[in-house]
Scaffold this active site. Structure first.
Site, PDB file in Angstrom:
ATOM      1  N   CYS A   1      40.417  34.036  31.658  1.00 51.44           N
ATOM      2  CA  CYS A   1      40.317  34.769  32.919  1.00 51.44           C
ATOM      3  C   CYS A   1      38.951  34.559  33.570  1.00 51.44           C
ATOM      4  CB  CYS A   1      40.560  36.256  32.670  1.00 51.44           C
ATOM      5  SG  CYS A   1      40.424  37.249  34.168  1.00 51.44           S
TER       6      CYS A   1
ATOM      7  N   CYS B   1      37.414  37.662  35.194  1.00 50.59           N
ATOM      8  CA  CYS B   1      36.855  38.606  34.211  1.00 50.59           C
ATOM      9  C   CYS B   1      35.520  38.102  33.668  1.00 50.59           C
ATOM     10  CB  CYS B   1      37.778  38.777  33.005  1.00 50.59           C
ATOM     11  SG  CYS B   1      39.513  38.971  33.401  1.00 50.59           S
ATOM     12  N   ASP B   2      35.465  36.836  33.297  1.00 50.42           N
ATOM     13  CA  ASP B   2      34.343  36.358  32.480  1.00 50.42           C
ATOM     14  C   ASP B   2      33.447  35.318  33.152  1.00 50.42           C
ATOM     15  OD1 ASP B   2      35.239  37.976  30.406  1.00 50.42           O
ATOM     16  OD2 ASP B   2      36.602  36.442  29.653  1.00 50.42           O
TER      17      ASP B   2
END
Ligand code: NDP
Length: 312
Positions: free
Chosen positions: A136, A139-140
């Protein structure tokens, strides 16, 4: 086979399921929730969550899910571990079997079973979870700003992830296993036009290398046979997601990829009294906050449905 009857059964325990539980419990539906094989869902394999409103300093994904669980439990959700193995929505109340041994009759069912990222199947993917390997970018990606990263895949998700990362990172390799991409033309063009994205065609990842964290990837060109190591810090796998909806096949209406179709602007499925929330019905946004939003919708829809049915 043991049996029980409930007003509201929630299947799945990610942001969608827990949010549905909080709302359903506070509405007096006494929800029963079954956590699946991965309690907490995909957030339990992410690192810091920095884009969920209300956590100005960020929070670890697993901690956030424990907070969601505590909040659902606080209002009386009966949270149990077990896997839904069979559903029968042909009569009412609906029937769901847990672990092939316990049958639940439910006046409303909220499906929040989520989706799972597909992985390449390399042992190193497990070794470097939360240490450079991710599924992701939203997300990261932030953890790899000004670094060099890789995205694996040639579909829309991979192109979207590569474009997103290109804005944050120094360089992005896009690893495509053949000589063409499956992504839509517009997404491909965007990637091809981005200067700091380099496409490695006909490329197969042999391994991800590093001590504690990702330091490099070993890639084979499947046409020339050449094997080469590339220094990278982040390795993003974007080869598709699989919605966890197999037990609802031929029961709930789905698209060709297995995502449950809900009525526009609601969480209603094709079966009365069955509602769907989170990634099991969303392949576009796939965020904790959107999953939580649809979990809320499902609980409100279930509450209104039960009230109209006269189930108290
Ligand atoms: P897709 O199934 O469309 O693409 C998967 C990609 O991963 C393909 O390029 C495939 O290669 C590659 N792949 C699969 N397995 C491996 C492997 N083992 N090793 C290397 N590469 C592999 O998945 P997406 O997640 O990209 O998209 C899913 C759906 O969501 C699609 O319908 C897509 O259009 C949609 N979507 C739409 C978006 C938008 O409109 N903004 C954004 C994201 C997704 P190969 O082609 O060789 O099989």
């Amino acid at each position: 086979m043991t049996k029980e009857t409930v007003k509201c059964l929630i299947i799945g325990a990610g942001p969608a399921g827990y949010t549905a539980a909080i709302y359903a419990a506070r509405a007096g539906l006494k929800p029963l929730m079954y956590q699946g094989p991965q309690p907490g869902g995909q957030l339990t394999i992410t690192n810091d969550v920095e884009n969920y409103p209300g956590y100005p300093n960020g929070i670890k994904g697993p901690q956030m899910m424990m907070d969601f669980q505590a909040q659902a439990a606080r209002f009386g959700t009966d949270i149990r571990y077990g896997i839904a193995t069979k559903v029968d929505f042909s009569s009412y109340p609906h029937k769901v079997t847990i672990d092939d041994s316990h049958e639940i009759e439910a006046y409303s069912v909220i499906v929040a079973t989520g989706a799972s990222a597909k992985w390449l199947g390399l042992p190193a993917e497990q070794k470097f979870q939360n240490a450079g390997v991710s599924a992701c970018a939203v997300c990261d990606g932030y953890f790899y700003r000004n670094q060099t990263v890789t995205v694996v895949g040639g579909g829309d998700t991979a192109c979207e992830e590569a474009s997103y990362l290109a804005k944050l990172c120094k360089k992005v390799y896009l690893l495509v296993r053949t000589d063409k991409m499956r992504a839509s033309k517009i997404m491909q063009e965007r990637v091809l036009k981005t200067e700091n994205i380099e496409i490695l065609w006909n490329s197969q990842t042999l391994d991800i290398l590093g001590e504690q964290e990702v330091e490099a990837m070993r890639v084979k060109n499947t046409v020339s046979g050449e094997v080469k190591d590339f220094a990278i810090k982040g390795f993003f796998v974007a080869i598709g997601h699989q919605p966890n909806t197999q037990i609802f096949e031929n029961v709930l209406t789905m698209d060709s990829n297995g995502y449950i179709i809900t009525e526009k602007g609601s969480s209603r499925t094709n079966i009365e009294g069955v509602f769907a929330a989170g990634d099991a019905q969303d392949h576009v946004y796939r965020q904790a906050v959107t999953a939580a939003g649809t979990g809320c919708m499902a609980a409100l829809d279930a509450e209104r449905f039960l009230a109209a049915k006269g189930v108290h």
